[in-house]
Design a protein around this motif. Sequence first.
Motif, PDB file in Angstrom:
ATOM      1  N   ASP A 209       0.793  -1.143   0.039  1.00 58.64           N
ATOM      2  CA  ASP A 209       0.145   0.008   0.065  1.00 58.64           C
ATOM      3  C   ASP A 209       0.854   1.404   0.006  1.00 58.64           C
ATOM      4  O   ASP A 209       0.419   2.442  -0.702  1.00 58.64           O
ATOM      5  CB  ASP A 209      -1.100  -0.091   1.257  1.00 58.64           C
ATOM      6  N   SER A 210       2.099   1.211   0.640  1.00 55.43           N
ATOM      7  CA  SER A 210       2.843   2.319   0.728  1.00 55.43           C
ATOM      8  C   SER A 210       3.365   2.701  -0.537  1.00 55.43           C
ATOM      9  O   SER A 210       3.480   3.898  -0.987  1.00 55.43           O
ATOM     10  CB  SER A 210       3.814   2.199   1.767  1.00 55.43           C
ATOM     11  N   VAL A 211       3.870   1.817  -1.234  1.00 50.50           N
ATOM     12  CA  VAL A 211       4.090   1.792  -2.671  1.00 50.50           C
ATOM     13  C   VAL A 211       3.176   2.771  -3.593  1.00 50.50           C
ATOM     14  O   VAL A 211       3.520   3.556  -4.331  1.00 50.50           O
ATOM     15  CB  VAL A 211       4.723   0.780  -3.385  1.00 50.50           C
ATOM     16  N   ALA A 212       1.816   2.210  -3.514  1.00 48.30           N
ATOM     17  CA  ALA A 212       0.766   2.752  -4.141  1.00 48.30           C
ATOM     18  C   ALA A 212       0.509   4.027  -3.563  1.00 48.30           C
ATOM     19  O   ALA A 212       0.178   4.881  -4.656  1.00 48.30           O
ATOM     20  CB  ALA A 212      -0.519   1.866  -4.004  1.00 48.30           C
ATOM     21  N   THR A 213       0.547   4.305  -2.563  1.00 52.75           N
ATOM     22  CA  THR A 213       0.241   5.829  -1.928  1.00 52.75           C
ATOM     23  C   THR A 213       1.311   6.522  -2.593  1.00 52.75           C
ATOM     24  O   THR A 213       0.942   7.751  -3.147  1.00 52.75           O
ATOM     25  CB  THR A 213       0.447   5.764  -0.641  1.00 52.75           C
ATOM     26  N   GLN A 214       2.565   6.200  -2.640  1.00 54.66           N
ATOM     27  CA  GLN A 214       3.699   6.889  -3.350  1.00 54.66           C
ATOM     28  C   GLN A 214       3.543   7.340  -4.662  1.00 54.66           C
ATOM     29  O   GLN A 214       3.549   8.543  -5.076  1.00 54.66           O
ATOM     30  CB  GLN A 214       4.887   6.514  -2.823  1.00 54.66           C
ATOM     31  N   LEU A 215       3.139   6.275  -5.618  1.00 53.98           N
ATOM     32  CA  LEU A 215       3.023   6.662  -6.751  1.00 53.98           C
ATOM     33  C   LEU A 215       1.541   7.635  -6.885  1.00 53.98           C
ATOM     34  O   LEU A 215       1.716   8.191  -7.743  1.00 53.98           O
ATOM     35  CB  LEU A 215       2.580   5.290  -7.351  1.00 53.98           C
ATOM     36  N   GLN A 216       0.518   7.321  -6.221  1.00 58.40           N
ATOM     37  CA  GLN A 216      -0.529   8.125  -6.587  1.00 58.40           C
ATOM     38  C   GLN A 216      -0.257   9.716  -6.265  1.00 58.40           C
ATOM     39  O   GLN A 216      -0.641  10.465  -7.013  1.00 58.40           O
ATOM     40  CB  GLN A 216      -1.660   7.703  -5.656  1.00 58.40           C
ATOM     41  N   SER A 217       0.625   9.890  -5.387  1.00 58.51           N
ATOM     42  CA  SER A 217       0.879  11.146  -4.901  1.00 58.51           C
ATOM     43  C   SER A 217       1.813  11.913  -5.996  1.00 58.51           C
ATOM     44  O   SER A 217       1.784  13.390  -5.823  1.00 58.51           O
ATOM     45  CB  SER A 217       1.944  11.075  -3.474  1.00 58.51           C
TER      46      SER A 217
END
Length: 220
Positions: A209-217
């Motif tokens: 989830d942390s990777v997905a959040t970083q990419l979405q940001s």
Amino acid sequence: MAIGNCLVVFTITLLSLASSPVLATDGKPLQDYCVADKSGAVPMNGFACKPPESVKADDFTFRGLNKPGDTNNTAGFKATLVTVNQIPGLNTQGVSMVRLDFAPGGVNAPHIHPRASELLIVMEGTLEVGFVTTLPETKLITKVLQAGEAFVFPQALTHYQRNVGKEAAVGIAALDSQNPGTQPVVAAVLGSCPKIPVEVVAKALQADDSVATQLQSKFK
């Protein structure tokens, strides 16, 4: 092949796309023309017709395809669209076009045209092009094109172009819809508004989830 000859070939192809009921994605016109009346208040598939007495030559005209697009951006790429939104006279005609300008190394990132297939001809430079087939193969079909060479992108398949030459590159593409639409694949997944739930993106990317959040940001 000289640029003049490329333009002749492209013009013939564009006219063929517009006149062929087999190739055209949009419906076949039932009258000579239906210039888009963009002031119409009634939502519909396409545009209502302007009154014939108010139609003028400028409704069928676009100026600027001779001018290079500004590629001074992170993608090194600029698309100059010629759809019904730029030429009202394209309404009901089932065809549009686009000029594609690439700086060295410039990329037209993976995207789809949900309502059109695309025929690209390279006018200047060298472009790597490719599209990906649907499941289960998801096969990448790719080719490096030189000036005067053409390539077809089937309707609604993910595709891209990249300048692999040392100089600027230019392409002209015909699409068999007055309004083909463009959906960048990565931006659609990571940059939608509102955001796709992080858990869904993480599963799709097979990541935390942390990777997905970083990419979405990265997509505001």
